[in-house]
Design a protein around this motif. Sequence first.
Motif, PDB file in Angstrom:
ATOM      1  N   PRO A  94       0.829  -1.199   0.000  1.00 26.81           N
ATOM      2  CA  PRO A  94       0.000   0.000   0.000  1.00 26.81           C
ATOM      3  C   PRO A  94       0.864   1.250   0.000  1.00 26.81           C
ATOM      4  CG  PRO A  94       0.082  -0.915   2.199  1.00 26.81           C
ATOM      5  CD  PRO A  94       0.811  -1.885   1.299  1.00 26.81           C
ATOM      6  N   VAL A  95       0.313   2.352  -0.461  1.00 29.94           N
ATOM      7  CA  VAL A  95       1.065   3.603  -0.498  1.00 29.94           C
ATOM      8  C   VAL A  95       1.426   4.105   0.899  1.00 29.94           C
ATOM      9  CG1 VAL A  95       1.011   6.016  -1.217  1.00 29.94           C
ATOM     10  CG2 VAL A  95       0.130   4.244  -2.742  1.00 29.94           C
ATOM     11  N   PRO A  96       0.546   4.031   1.906  1.00 25.75           N
ATOM     12  CA  PRO A  96       0.963   4.441   3.255  1.00 25.75           C
ATOM     13  C   PRO A  96       2.076   3.514   3.765  1.00 25.75           C
ATOM     14  CG  PRO A  96      -1.428   4.352   3.098  1.00 25.75           C
ATOM     15  CD  PRO A  96      -0.894   3.705   1.860  1.00 25.75           C
ATOM     16  N   VAL A  97       3.281   4.046   3.850  1.00 24.61           N
ATOM     17  CA  VAL A  97       4.441   3.205   4.134  1.00 24.61           C
ATOM     18  C   VAL A  97       4.310   2.556   5.510  1.00 24.61           C
ATOM     19  CG1 VAL A  97       6.012   4.439   2.617  1.00 24.61           C
ATOM     20  CG2 VAL A  97       5.681   5.257   4.940  1.00 24.61           C
ATOM     21  N   GLY A  98       4.744   1.337   5.590  1.00 22.58           N
ATOM     22  CA  GLY A  98       4.710   0.597   6.849  1.00 22.58           C
ATOM     23  C   GLY A  98       3.461  -0.239   7.037  1.00 22.58           C
ATOM     24  N   ASN A  99       2.375   0.107   6.341  1.00 18.52           N
ATOM     25  CA  ASN A  99       1.110  -0.578   6.586  1.00 18.52           C
ATOM     26  C   ASN A  99       1.152  -2.066   6.286  1.00 18.52           C
ATOM     27  OD1 ASN A  99       0.140   1.934   7.227  1.00 18.52           O
ATOM     28  ND2 ASN A  99      -1.671   1.811   5.929  1.00 18.52           N
TER      29      ASN A  99
ATOM     30  N   ALA B 195       9.994   4.993   7.914  1.00 15.96           N
ATOM     31  CA  ALA B 195       8.802   4.174   8.148  1.00 15.96           C
ATOM     32  C   ALA B 195       8.968   3.187   9.293  1.00 15.96           C
ATOM     33  CB  ALA B 195       8.423   3.419   6.871  1.00 15.96           C
ATOM     34  N   THR B 196      10.190   3.015   9.774  1.00 17.28           N
ATOM     35  CA  THR B 196      10.383   2.072  10.881  1.00 17.28           C
ATOM     36  C   THR B 196       9.732   2.546  12.169  1.00 17.28           C
ATOM     37  OG1 THR B 196      12.505   3.077  11.519  1.00 17.28           O
ATOM     38  CG2 THR B 196      12.567   1.240   9.946  1.00 17.28           C
ATOM     39  N   GLN B 197       9.325   3.793  12.210  1.00 19.96           N
ATOM     40  CA  GLN B 197       8.668   4.302  13.414  1.00 19.96           C
ATOM     41  C   GLN B 197       7.147   4.211  13.320  1.00 19.96           C
ATOM     42  OE1 GLN B 197      11.743   3.936  14.734  1.00 19.96           O
ATOM     43  NE2 GLN B 197      10.705   5.167  16.270  1.00 19.96           N
ATOM     44  N   GLU B 198       6.650   3.668  12.215  1.00 22.61           N
ATOM     45  CA  GLU B 198       5.206   3.454  12.075  1.00 22.61           C
ATOM     46  C   GLU B 198       4.760   2.323  13.004  1.00 22.61           C
ATOM     47  OE1 GLU B 198       3.082   5.137  10.279  1.00 22.61           O
ATOM     48  OE2 GLU B 198       4.404   6.356   9.023  1.00 22.61           O
ATOM     49  N   GLY B 199       3.576   2.471  13.568  1.00 25.23           N
ATOM     50  CA  GLY B 199       3.083   1.486  14.512  1.00 25.23           C
ATOM     51  C   GLY B 199       2.943   0.099  13.940  1.00 25.23           C
ATOM     52  N   GLU B 200       2.498   0.006  12.674  1.00 26.63           N
ATOM     53  CA  GLU B 200       2.309  -1.315  12.065  1.00 26.63           C
ATOM     54  C   GLU B 200       3.632  -2.057  11.923  1.00 26.63           C
ATOM     55  OE1 GLU B 200      -1.043   1.276  10.396  1.00 26.63           O
ATOM     56  OE2 GLU B 200       1.092   1.498  10.873  1.00 26.63           O
TER      57      GLU B 200
ATOM     58  N   ALA C  77       4.624  -5.515  13.733  1.00 20.63           N
ATOM     59  CA  ALA C  77       5.093  -6.669  12.965  1.00 20.63           C
ATOM     60  C   ALA C  77       6.375  -7.241  13.566  1.00 20.63           C
ATOM     61  CB  ALA C  77       5.325  -6.271  11.506  1.00 20.63           C
ATOM     62  N   CYS C  78       7.275  -6.380  13.982  1.00 17.10           N
ATOM     63  CA  CYS C  78       8.513  -6.842  14.623  1.00 17.10           C
ATOM     64  C   CYS C  78       8.198  -7.636  15.890  1.00 17.10           C
ATOM     65  CB  CYS C  78       9.402  -5.652  14.967  1.00 17.10           C
ATOM     66  SG  CYS C  78      10.174  -4.833  13.554  1.00 17.10           S
ATOM     67  N   ALA C  79       7.289  -7.104  16.699  1.00 25.55           N
ATOM     68  CA  ALA C  79       6.952  -7.766  17.953  1.00 25.55           C
ATOM     69  C   ALA C  79       6.346  -9.143  17.711  1.00 25.55           C
ATOM     70  CB  ALA C  79       5.981  -6.889  18.752  1.00 25.55           C
ATOM     71  N   GLU C  80       5.440  -9.244  16.734  1.00 25.48           N
ATOM     72  CA  GLU C  80       4.807 -10.535  16.462  1.00 25.48           C
ATOM     73  C   GLU C  80       5.793 -11.514  15.834  1.00 25.48           C
ATOM     74  OE1 GLU C  80       1.963 -13.571  16.173  1.00 25.48           O
ATOM     75  OE2 GLU C  80       2.234 -11.822  17.468  1.00 25.48           O
ATOM     76  N   ALA C  81       6.704 -11.000  14.990  1.00 29.68           N
ATOM     77  CA  ALA C  81       7.708 -11.874  14.378  1.00 29.68           C
ATOM     78  C   ALA C  81       8.595 -12.505  15.444  1.00 29.68           C
ATOM     79  CB  ALA C  81       8.558 -11.080  13.385  1.00 29.68           C
TER      80      ALA C  81
END
Length: 286
Positions: free
Chosen positions: A110-115, A144-149, A153-157
């Motif tokens: 998607p265009v919104p980075v990080g989503n 984009a690494t500061q985006e919540g999504e 994703a890092c936490a779930e991985a």
Amino acid sequence: MDPKQLLALYRAMVSARRIDALELELTSRGEAFFHVSGAGHEGTAVLASLLHDEDWLLCHYRDKALMLARGLSPRVFFDGLYNKQESQTRGRQMCAHAFADPRLKIMSAPVPVGNAALHTVGVASVIKPYSTRPLVLNSIGDGATQEGEFLEACAEAVRAQLPILFLIQDNHLAISTPTKGQTFYSRPDGEAESFYGMPITRIDGRHVVTAWQQMREVVSKIRQQRQPQVVLFDVERLASHTNADDETIYREADEIRRVGETSDPIRNLEEYLLGALCNEKMLESI
């Protein structure tokens, strides 16, 4: 890398830079509306020879060279530039920004980075038990690494121990804002060595020969251990953020000149090839 791989890598990187130049020309003439350059980021194409057909890729919007090396046709970029019906998104996403190919397992971003970072978690959770040991690439910019999504994703991985390569392309700018000291890996108190228990491997993306060797070790660990890894791919952005941006407003002329002379991965690879494998005529033929 063997000579054949090096020349294939060089071809993909140069092709990406040529596509960038043509897109910028078309945009400047008013024939297209938006352009995102990948200049300076072409070194991520080193991953192509390390990835398998079963691997899935969520590419950064500056990953032209990597996508070309994966097998994406140059036409895809121009179909996207003009929002053609033949484009993967059929003109429904921002032009020159999102590319995909199900056959090559290049996911739609998607265009919104990080989503889409959470999408890579979903894919990784499915493929983790496969006997072929595939992995998922999540390629993203430093801002984009500061985006919540992405952080989710890092936490779930980590929680689910998923085979994901988080590839952060660090060009030190979130559009015009310097990112040093403002990310999870570059904090006000210094540089982090890990995140949520994931080791952070720092790779110089300006020099692809040594980058390939380091990236091979990381990819091998993910396949063997079935656990996530973070790679910080250090690069310089060799153009404005987009055609709607003017980097001369926030970057000094000396800095722009310096990074152009020292941090161009194509120029650095050319110097290596001319010194070790090729002559100028061979490179020109490519």
